[in-house]
Design a protein around this motif. Structure first.
Motif, PDB file in Angstrom:
ATOM      1  N   LEU A 161       0.840  -1.209   0.000  1.00 28.21           N
ATOM      2  CA  LEU A 161       0.000   0.000   0.000  1.00 28.21           C
ATOM      3  C   LEU A 161       0.869   1.251   0.000  1.00 28.21           C
ATOM      4  N   ASN A 162       1.948   1.205   0.781  1.00 30.73           N
ATOM      5  CA  ASN A 162       2.857   2.348   0.841  1.00 30.73           C
ATOM      6  C   ASN A 162       3.415   2.666  -0.555  1.00 30.73           C
ATOM      7  N   LEU A 163       3.845   1.611  -1.238  1.00 36.25           N
ATOM      8  CA  LEU A 163       4.374   1.808  -2.596  1.00 36.25           C
ATOM      9  C   LEU A 163       3.278   2.303  -3.528  1.00 36.25           C
ATOM     10  N   HIS A 164       2.066   1.759  -3.338  1.00 33.76           N
ATOM     11  CA  HIS A 164       0.964   2.169  -4.218  1.00 33.76           C
ATOM     12  C   HIS A 164       0.625   3.647  -4.010  1.00 33.76           C
ATOM     13  N   PHE A 165       0.593   4.066  -2.734  1.00 31.93           N
ATOM     14  CA  PHE A 165       0.289   5.485  -2.461  1.00 31.93           C
ATOM     15  C   PHE A 165       1.342   6.392  -3.097  1.00 31.93           C
ATOM     16  N   LEU A 166       2.597   5.962  -3.000  1.00 33.49           N
ATOM     17  CA  LEU A 166       3.680   6.764  -3.565  1.00 33.49           C
ATOM     18  C   LEU A 166       3.589   6.801  -5.097  1.00 33.49           C
ATOM     19  N   GLY A 167       3.412   5.614  -5.682  1.00 32.92           N
ATOM     20  CA  GLY A 167       3.266   5.543  -7.147  1.00 32.92           C
ATOM     21  C   GLY A 167       2.048   6.323  -7.594  1.00 32.92           C
ATOM     22  N   GLY A 168       0.966   6.200  -6.830  1.00 35.98           N
ATOM     23  CA  GLY A 168      -0.266   6.932  -7.158  1.00 35.98           C
ATOM     24  C   GLY A 168      -0.039   8.425  -7.113  1.00 35.98           C
ATOM     25  N   SER A 169       0.732   8.881  -6.111  1.00 36.82           N
ATOM     26  CA  SER A 169       0.977  10.323  -6.011  1.00 36.82           C
ATOM     27  C   SER A 169       1.830  10.810  -7.186  1.00 36.82           C
TER      28      SER A 169
END
Lengths: 253, 581
Positions: free
Chosen positions: B159-167
């Protein structure tokens, strides 16, 4: 008028201010100078009633700060180097609040005039977060002057101000002095002190090592060279104190 | 370069830890640490150590949910979390660095990829502690602790990576001129299309639920499983299921079998983040400034300032330049509390609530829902006493960081104390009176036969008398603690860790004890008047208001004494120690 006798401030075993006595009369501007850790800020905080002195007495316009703190504080204003404001009050709300705290009847015209003078009129509905550092400083000054204090303390008043702001601040300090306020300024900016102060007090390790008018100080520390430069005088005074010997030049860094 | 960043991370963590251990030499941290450790042991470690299934394979299971259903629900929750992360944020990419990190790393010859790696590395520390905490909770429901920990780590890291990639992706969209609202509209549009397709698929492919099945939980569960297992929703949820499986694994073999696909998802996210080519520096500088302000506010004990984006608020009332100075503090703190606390609004709200209470009461009485609503109002009323003084902190707890400014004001100590207490006391009293009379009007007009109207009015009136003084007393206690033990509130060290939790627990227990002691004289006065009237004139419910009034007077006397005493403490309050830290 400010009269201090034997002011001593201890932090545990550490002596921040040691048996300091001074007097500032109406219209005088005293420059409080000294190296880092000399006790300048502790002195000002004691004089402003923020922290209690360990020993000694402080009289503000004839009121003993320890025995009659309300009457004494009613007469003074203290300006810190960092503007300290309430995050949630607008510029105008700060002035309204301060006026009630000091019980300033008919404060509105005075406040309006201060806002004009300090170029804050168009920021009256702004929150501190919307103001630049210089503007915050101006707001603090407006709040401090709304009750027309007779005694004013400045701790590093020029920090963060632009050249125009510096000029206005100097003018403002001199104007208050001309109007009869007794002013103490603590600053490392010796040219500022030299320019606007009528009296100098040099502190080191909490002790007064010299005080008097500019002329008196100059005469005492000018040496054979006959210098009247406060920076040179400051180094001579502090190094002489440190070495306990003849004055010498400051170390070159 | 990564070794330097690793060094920074490791030494920072080690130094932080050493500082925390060193500060245990101060009694306030030592006692806090002991109480905090006992608390964590009692609530988290003990259940693990004494779990009946320790060492054996007791499957993780939420009561009433089958493993299939659990997987479907966890996958759905993850989907919703991810969707929210695409819909709600509006800011540009901001990898949050501290101001020191920005000053040292941004001008240094560190590649953007290196900075991202540093950020990922640092976030692992937070993920580690969150994993630990979540494992303590979830392990209570069975299963192996290490499987839970590994599963949580997998989910949180992805999720952390997804939030970062999403941002990064959101920033790229903004760079192409797509505003946050444009993005939201597109996502919601796509989501709507997907939901229509899913609905159509369910309509066509799944058997229609019979009316009888709607009341059968088992039938509903089966239907839910069918919907999330197959069709468009099944496809969409599949990666989320893969991610959830290691966490939900019953034993080590199932865990190992499910680990591969979850690791692939994690790896794909990592590649996505590292390969994103989006400028984040400018936004990071801005974010770091905000972070620094927030940290400074928290360290000075001003949690609320840390949470708030201050907005301009109207004056709650016109503050005249003359009059008691305590009112100036009330006025200031009411502004801090928000413009929703203007007297006009409260009067309008009172009229509205009472009107609604009277209007809906007969309907509630007929439907039988009256007692339920009254119970809810009662619970809310109790919460205002329990949580109100903790939530409303527009008093010394807020102003402690500006204490040096307050100390320069020519105000008597008792006026400062009273002024500081008035705002939260006033807000709580208004809220309690609203709830009290809303509940009372419901009770009276729902026509509950077993509770006489006189009893309701008597108790409500009594509680109205007691409410303001009780609030003042309750608020007096934490504010006294602020002035008497400022170090517990105002610390230059970060208020974090087990010792901070322990400190808060000690404070809460101390406050509760002090409050109970303070209530004793009031309770005695209440009893004396109540029983006196009861025995003298046989009054029961009508004796409550005078008894409450007597108690309120005693409590008001206590509060007044408290304010005067605390005023003296304020006047003698020596900021020297606090300024020196």
């Amino acid at each position: 008028m400010i009269q201090v006798d034997g002011l001593t401030k201890l932090y545990g075993e550490f002596v921040a201010v040691n048996e300091l006595s001074l007097m500032v009369r109406p219209g005088e501007v005293m420059g409080l100078v000294g190296p880092n850790g000399a006790g300048k800020t502790s002195t000002l905080r004691c004089l402003a009633g923020i922290i209690p002195p360990t020993r000694g007495t402080i009289q503000i316009c004839g009121h003993d700060l320890a025995r009659a703190p309300i009457e004494a504080k009613q007469k003074l204003a203290f300006f810190t180097d960092e503007p300290r404001l309430f995050d949630y009050l607008t510029v105008w709300q700060h002035l309204v609040f301060t006026a009630r705290v000091y019980g300033v009847q008919g404060f509105a015209p005075v406040a309006e005039q201060l806002l004009q003078e300090l170029e804050l009129a168009d920021k009256r509905n702004a929150l501190p977060s919307e103001l630049s550092r210089g503007m915050k400083q101006k707001l603090v000054i407006a709040c401090g002057l709304v009750h027309a204090p007779q005694v004013i303390f400045f701790d590093e008043p020029l920090t963060g101000l632009d050249p125009l702001g510096i000029r206005r601040m100097k003018d403002s300090i001199l104007k208050r002095a001309r109007e009869g306020s007794a002013v103490i300024i603590s600053s490392h900016l010796l040219h500022l002190v030299e320019e606007i102060c009528s009296h100098i007090l040099i502190l080191k390790n909490g002790r007064k090592i010299a005080d008097g008018t500019m002329e008196e100080i100059t005469r005492r520390f000018s040496g054979t060279g006959g210098t009247s430069d406060l920076e040179e005088i400051f180094f001579r005074a502090t190094i002489e104190e440190q070495a306990g010997a003849a004055p010498s030049s400051p170390p070159v860094l | 370069m990564i070794s330097a960043l690793l060094y920074l991370q490791v030494t920072s963590t080690r130094n932080r830890l050493v500082t925390r251990i060193k500060r245990l030499r101060q009694p306030k941290y030592l006692f806090g640490g002991i109480v905090g450790m006992l608390y964590f042991y009692w609530y988290f470690f003990r259940p693990i150590l004494s779990a009946p299934g320790r060492g054996r394979s007791v499957a993780f299971q939420v009561p009433g949910l089958s493993p299939d259903l659990m997987e479907g629900i966890v996958a759905l929750v993850l989907l919703v979390v991810v969707l929210f992360s695409w819909i709600f944020p509006s800011q540009r990419t901001a990898l949050t660095f501290t101001e020191a990190e920005i000053a040292f790393l941004f001008p240094a010859p560190v590649s953007r990829k290196g900075l991202i790696h540093f950020k990922l590395l640092r976030s692992q520390l937070a993920i580690f502690f969150t994993t630990l905490l979540l494992t303590f909770f979830s392990h209570r429901l069975g299963g192996f602790a290490w499987i839970h920990a590994a599963g949580w780590w997998m989910i949180l890291s992805t999720l952390n990576l997804h939030f970062l990639g999403g941002s990064f992706a959101r920033t790229a969209l903004m760079d192409r001129g797509i505003t946050p609202w444009g993005r939201r509209l597109r996502i919601v549009g796509l989501l709507s299309v997907f939901l229509v397709l899913t609905g159509a698929w369910i309509w066509r492919q799944l058997p229609t639920l019979e009316p009888g099945q709607l009341k059968d939980p088992e039938a509903l569960k089966d239907y839910f499983l069918l919907a999330v297992d197959s069709g468009p929703l099944g496809v969409l949820l599949y990666p989320f299921r893969l991610l959830a499986r290691p966490f939900l694994a019953a034993d080590s073999s199932v865990f190992l079998a499910s680990l591969g696909p979850a690791l692939v998802i994690l790896a794909v996210h990592y590649v996505w983040v590292v390969r994103s080519n989006v400028a984040f520096e400018e936004a990071s500088v801005e974010a770091s400034k905000k972070l620094a302000d927030k940290v400074a506010a928290i360290r000075s004990g001003n949690w609320q300032a840390a949470q708030k984006n201050f907005k301009k608020k109207r004056d709650p009332f016109v503050l005249a330049p003359a009059g008691p100075q305590a009112v100036a503090l009330l006025w200031k703190n009411l502004i801090s509390a928000g413009q929703s606390f203007s007297p006009r609004l409260w009067i309008m709200l009172s009229i509205l609530v009472l009107s609604v209470g009277v209007a809906v009461a007969p309907t509630l009485g007929r439907s039988g829902a009256g007692p339920v609503v009254v119970s809810i109002v009662g619970i809310l009323f109790s919460w205002t006493f329990l949580l109100g003084p903790q939530i409303l902190r527009q008093d010394f707890r807020q102003d402690l960081q500006l204490m040096d400014v307050l100390k320069t004001y020519p105000i008597r100590g008792w006026q400062v104390v009273l002024g500081e207490l008035l705002t939260p006391a006033l807000i709580l009293t208004a809220l309690q009176c609203l709830l009290l009379w809303f509940g009372a009007s419901l009770l009276i007009f729902t026509g509950l036969k077993n509770i006489p109207g006189a009893a309701v009015i008597g108790v409500a009136l009594g509680a109205t008398f007691l409410s303001p003084v009780t609030n003042l007393l309750m608020l007096l206690i934490p504010n006294s603690a602020v002035l008497i033990f400022p170090g517990w509130f105002h610390s230059k060290d970060a208020v974090q860790g087990i010792e901070a939790t322990g400190q808060r627990l000690i404070m809460m227990l101390g406050q509760a004890l002090a409050f109970l002691l303070a209530l004793i004289p009031g309770s005695l006065a209440f009893s004396a008047v109540f029983f006196g009237l009861k025995f003298a004139v046989g009054a029961l419910w009508s004796a409550v208001p005078p008894a409450a009034l007597a108690a309120a007077l005693v409590l008001a006397g206590e509060a007044a004494m408290g304010v005067l005493l605390l005023g003296r403490v304020y006047e003698k309050f020596d900021l020297s120690d606090e300024l020196r830290g």
